[in-house]
Write a protein that holds these residues in place. Sequence first.
Motif, PDB file in Angstrom:
ATOM      1  N   TRP A 185      -7.149  10.187  -5.439  1.00 34.07           N
ATOM      2  CA  TRP A 185      -6.851   8.895  -6.066  1.00 34.07           C
ATOM      3  C   TRP A 185      -5.663   8.146  -5.470  1.00 34.07           C
ATOM      4  O   TRP A 185      -5.375   7.020  -5.847  1.00 34.07           O
ATOM      5  CB  TRP A 185      -6.608   9.097  -7.576  1.00 34.07           C
ATOM      6  CG  TRP A 185      -7.845   9.515  -8.301  1.00 34.07           C
ATOM      7  CD1 TRP A 185      -9.051   8.864  -8.289  1.00 34.07           C
ATOM      8  CD2 TRP A 185      -8.009  10.663  -9.138  1.00 34.07           C
ATOM      9  NE1 TRP A 185      -9.950   9.555  -9.079  1.00 34.07           N
ATOM     10  CE2 TRP A 185      -9.341  10.647  -9.612  1.00 34.07           C
ATOM     11  CE3 TRP A 185      -7.160  11.701  -9.541  1.00 34.07           C
ATOM     12  CZ2 TRP A 185      -9.853  11.630 -10.460  1.00 34.07           C
ATOM     13  CZ3 TRP A 185      -7.652  12.681 -10.389  1.00 34.07           C
ATOM     14  CH2 TRP A 185      -8.991  12.641 -10.833  1.00 34.07           C
ATOM     15  N   TRP A 186      -4.913   8.796  -4.565  1.00 32.82           N
ATOM     16  CA  TRP A 186      -3.697   8.139  -4.048  1.00 32.82           C
ATOM     17  C   TRP A 186      -3.733   8.020  -2.537  1.00 32.82           C
ATOM     18  O   TRP A 186      -2.701   8.112  -1.868  1.00 32.82           O
ATOM     19  CB  TRP A 186      -2.445   8.892  -4.514  1.00 32.82           C
ATOM     20  CG  TRP A 186      -2.253   8.825  -5.992  1.00 32.82           C
ATOM     21  CD1 TRP A 186      -2.666   9.725  -6.918  1.00 32.82           C
ATOM     22  CD2 TRP A 186      -1.618   7.775  -6.736  1.00 32.82           C
ATOM     23  NE1 TRP A 186      -2.331   9.308  -8.178  1.00 32.82           N
ATOM     24  CE2 TRP A 186      -1.696   8.118  -8.097  1.00 32.82           C
ATOM     25  CE3 TRP A 186      -0.996   6.566  -6.369  1.00 32.82           C
ATOM     26  CZ2 TRP A 186      -1.179   7.304  -9.105  1.00 32.82           C
ATOM     27  CZ3 TRP A 186      -0.473   5.759  -7.372  1.00 32.82           C
ATOM     28  CH2 TRP A 186      -0.569   6.136  -8.723  1.00 32.82           C
ATOM     29  N   LEU A 188       0.812  -1.221   0.000  1.00 33.81           N
ATOM     30  CA  LEU A 188       0.000   0.000   0.000  1.00 33.81           C
ATOM     31  C   LEU A 188       0.845   1.271   0.000  1.00 33.81           C
ATOM     32  O   LEU A 188       0.670   2.141  -0.859  1.00 33.81           O
ATOM     33  CB  LEU A 188      -0.954  -0.012   1.204  1.00 33.81           C
ATOM     34  CG  LEU A 188      -1.859   1.214   1.340  1.00 33.81           C
ATOM     35  CD1 LEU A 188      -2.772   1.334   0.128  1.00 33.81           C
ATOM     36  CD2 LEU A 188      -2.677   1.116   2.622  1.00 33.81           C
ATOM     37  N   GLN A 189       1.786   1.372   0.949  1.00 33.79           N
ATOM     38  CA  GLN A 189       2.579   2.605   1.037  1.00 33.79           C
ATOM     39  C   GLN A 189       3.449   2.797  -0.199  1.00 33.79           C
ATOM     40  O   GLN A 189       3.616   3.911  -0.690  1.00 33.79           O
ATOM     41  CB  GLN A 189       3.448   2.617   2.308  1.00 33.79           C
ATOM     42  CG  GLN A 189       2.689   3.056   3.548  1.00 33.79           C
ATOM     43  CD  GLN A 189       1.787   4.278   3.318  1.00 33.79           C
ATOM     44  OE1 GLN A 189       2.183   5.262   2.690  1.00 33.79           O
ATOM     45  NE2 GLN A 189       0.562   4.215   3.798  1.00 33.79           N
ATOM     46  N   GLY A 190       3.989   1.696  -0.699  1.00 41.37           N
ATOM     47  CA  GLY A 190       4.838   1.781  -1.894  1.00 41.37           C
ATOM     48  C   GLY A 190       4.063   2.266  -3.109  1.00 41.37           C
ATOM     49  O   GLY A 190       4.559   3.061  -3.911  1.00 41.37           O
ATOM     50  N   VAL A 191       2.823   1.799  -3.224  1.00 39.92           N
ATOM     51  CA  VAL A 191       1.980   2.225  -4.348  1.00 39.92           C
ATOM     52  C   VAL A 191       1.650   3.711  -4.213  1.00 39.92           C
ATOM     53  O   VAL A 191       1.771   4.480  -5.186  1.00 39.92           O
ATOM     54  CB  VAL A 191       0.683   1.374  -4.397  1.00 39.92           C
ATOM     55  CG1 VAL A 191      -0.322   1.972  -5.364  1.00 39.92           C
ATOM     56  CG2 VAL A 191       1.013  -0.067  -4.789  1.00 39.92           C
ATOM     57  N   ILE A 192       1.266   4.126  -3.014  1.00 43.74           N
ATOM     58  CA  ILE A 192       0.917   5.539  -2.804  1.00 43.74           C
ATOM     59  C   ILE A 192       2.136   6.431  -3.054  1.00 43.74           C
ATOM     60  O   ILE A 192       2.034   7.509  -3.640  1.00 43.74           O
ATOM     61  CB  ILE A 192       0.349   5.743  -1.374  1.00 43.74           C
ATOM     62  CG1 ILE A 192      -1.032   5.077  -1.284  1.00 43.74           C
ATOM     63  CG2 ILE A 192       0.280   7.209  -1.009  1.00 43.74           C
ATOM     64  CD1 ILE A 192      -1.640   5.055   0.109  1.00 43.74           C
ATOM     65  N   LYS A 225      -4.365   3.801 -14.118  1.00 50.24           N
ATOM     66  CA  LYS A 225      -3.078   4.363 -13.675  1.00 50.24           C
ATOM     67  C   LYS A 225      -1.935   3.579 -14.295  1.00 50.24           C
ATOM     68  O   LYS A 225      -1.982   2.337 -14.318  1.00 50.24           O
ATOM     69  CB  LYS A 225      -2.936   4.279 -12.147  1.00 50.24           C
ATOM     70  CG  LYS A 225      -3.900   5.146 -11.367  1.00 50.24           C
ATOM     71  CD  LYS A 225      -3.748   4.867  -9.868  1.00 50.24           C
ATOM     72  CE  LYS A 225      -4.673   5.766  -9.046  1.00 50.24           C
ATOM     73  NZ  LYS A 225      -4.804   5.297  -7.653  1.00 50.24           N
ATOM     74  N   LEU A 226      -0.934   4.296 -14.763  1.00 49.75           N
ATOM     75  CA  LEU A 226       0.335   3.679 -15.179  1.00 49.75           C
ATOM     76  C   LEU A 226       1.430   4.684 -14.856  1.00 49.75           C
ATOM     77  O   LEU A 226       1.543   5.732 -15.499  1.00 49.75           O
ATOM     78  CB  LEU A 226       0.323   3.360 -16.687  1.00 49.75           C
ATOM     79  CG  LEU A 226       1.662   2.981 -17.339  1.00 49.75           C
ATOM     80  CD1 LEU A 226       2.350   1.837 -16.619  1.00 49.75           C
ATOM     81  CD2 LEU A 226       1.459   2.613 -18.790  1.00 49.75           C
ATOM     82  N   TYR A 227       2.175   4.383 -13.842  1.00 53.32           N
ATOM     83  CA  TYR A 227       3.181   5.328 -13.352  1.00 53.32           C
ATOM     84  C   TYR A 227       4.477   4.618 -13.002  1.00 53.32           C
ATOM     85  O   TYR A 227       4.458   3.568 -12.365  1.00 53.32           O
ATOM     86  CB  TYR A 227       2.654   6.082 -12.118  1.00 53.32           C
ATOM     87  CG  TYR A 227       1.525   7.013 -12.485  1.00 53.32           C
ATOM     88  CD1 TYR A 227       1.786   8.294 -12.965  1.00 53.32           C
ATOM     89  CD2 TYR A 227       0.197   6.590 -12.404  1.00 53.32           C
ATOM     90  CE1 TYR A 227       0.756   9.132 -13.344  1.00 53.32           C
ATOM     91  CE2 TYR A 227      -0.843   7.418 -12.786  1.00 53.32           C
ATOM     92  CZ  TYR A 227      -0.561   8.687 -13.250  1.00 53.32           C
ATOM     93  OH  TYR A 227      -1.590   9.514 -13.638  1.00 53.32           O
ATOM     94  N   VAL A 228       5.578   5.238 -13.426  1.00 50.56           N
ATOM     95  CA  VAL A 228       6.916   4.742 -13.100  1.00 50.56           C
ATOM     96  C   VAL A 228       7.664   5.886 -12.408  1.00 50.56           C
ATOM     97  O   VAL A 228       7.567   7.052 -12.843  1.00 50.56           O
ATOM     98  CB  VAL A 228       7.664   4.315 -14.396  1.00 50.56           C
ATOM     99  CG1 VAL A 228       9.102   3.931 -14.091  1.00 50.56           C
ATOM    100  CG2 VAL A 228       6.924   3.159 -15.086  1.00 50.56           C
ATOM    101  N   LEU A 229       8.363   5.587 -11.331  1.00 46.98           N
ATOM    102  CA  LEU A 229       9.113   6.630 -10.622  1.00 46.98           C
ATOM    103  C   LEU A 229      10.026   7.365 -11.604  1.00 46.98           C
ATOM    104  O   LEU A 229      10.681   6.731 -12.450  1.00 46.98           O
ATOM    105  CB  LEU A 229       9.984   6.020  -9.511  1.00 46.98           C
ATOM    106  CG  LEU A 229       9.263   5.404  -8.315  1.00 46.98           C
ATOM    107  CD1 LEU A 229      10.290   4.865  -7.311  1.00 46.98           C
ATOM    108  CD2 LEU A 229       8.342   6.408  -7.636  1.00 46.98           C
ATOM    109  N   PRO A 230      10.100   8.711 -11.482  1.00 48.90           N
ATOM    110  CA  PRO A 230      10.865   9.497 -12.454  1.00 48.90           C
ATOM    111  C   PRO A 230      12.291   8.984 -12.702  1.00 48.90           C
ATOM    112  O   PRO A 230      12.755   8.937 -13.842  1.00 48.90           O
ATOM    113  CB  PRO A 230      10.879  10.899 -11.835  1.00 48.90           C
ATOM    114  CG  PRO A 230       9.607  10.968 -11.032  1.00 48.90           C
ATOM    115  CD  PRO A 230       9.398   9.562 -10.501  1.00 48.90           C
TER     116      PRO A 230
END
Length: 177
Positions: A48-49, A17-21, A89-94
């Motif tokens: 949403w987060w 959970l925390q990692g996703v947020i 949602k599709l997100y990758v850390l910068p």
Amino acid sequence: MKVASGVLLRAATGDDLQGVIEVGQQTWPATYGPIAGKDYVAMGLAKWWTADATIPAIRAGRVTVAEYDGEIVGMTSVGPLDGKLALWKLYVLPEFHSAGIGGMLMRASIAKAKADGYDEMVLSYLDGNDNARGFYEHYGFTETGRESTGGGVPDSVWIHLPLSNHPGETVLDGQHA
Ligand SMILES: CC(C)(COP(=O)(O)OP(=O)(O)OC[C@H]1O[C@@H](n2cnc3c(N)ncnc32)[C@H](O)[C@@H]1OP(=O)(O)O)[C@@H](O)C(=O)NCCC(=O)NCCS
């Protein structure tokens, strides 16, 4: 940087959970601050987060995470929408962009959508998010319409990918394999 070979994709669990947020908290300011402003970023993170918004999706098995070296570095969240599969949602850390992780997540989403019997994937991105547009075009998505958000926020651009005719699919004797 090419790290994709060390990246594990798996269904998210409650422990993630925390990692996703955190993925949302790191990607939203960088992605939407310049095109939609701080208020939009704050609204999106609050809506949403949060744990409340994320836990049901994880419980439903609709969240996939990309893990690298024990850290969640990217994620997708999907769900049904009018008989199609929406990629919400599709997100990758910068710091992990352009390393092949978004592509892994995208290909896995497409494969899962097909396996689940969907013949179309849909999603929207915010007008001005040219990086996302180029990425989705790379996978064959095309525009189907636009939705005005109002309040000075750029339009949402809806795009889709018909899955049954997706390039790369093997077609044998007129049957889709
Ligand atoms: C969009 C995003 C998910 C792409 O992830 P990524 O990990 O940087 O992408 P990858 O390195 O896996 O690229 C996969 C493929 O897409 C191509 N690609 C990536 N971005 C592209 C772009 N802007 N235009 C054209 N092709 C692109 C890559 O060249 C690669 O092609 P290949 O597989 O043939 O080598 C990532 O940049 C991101 O999280 N951006 C911020 C959040 C965001 O905007 N999310 C979308 C919200 S709608």
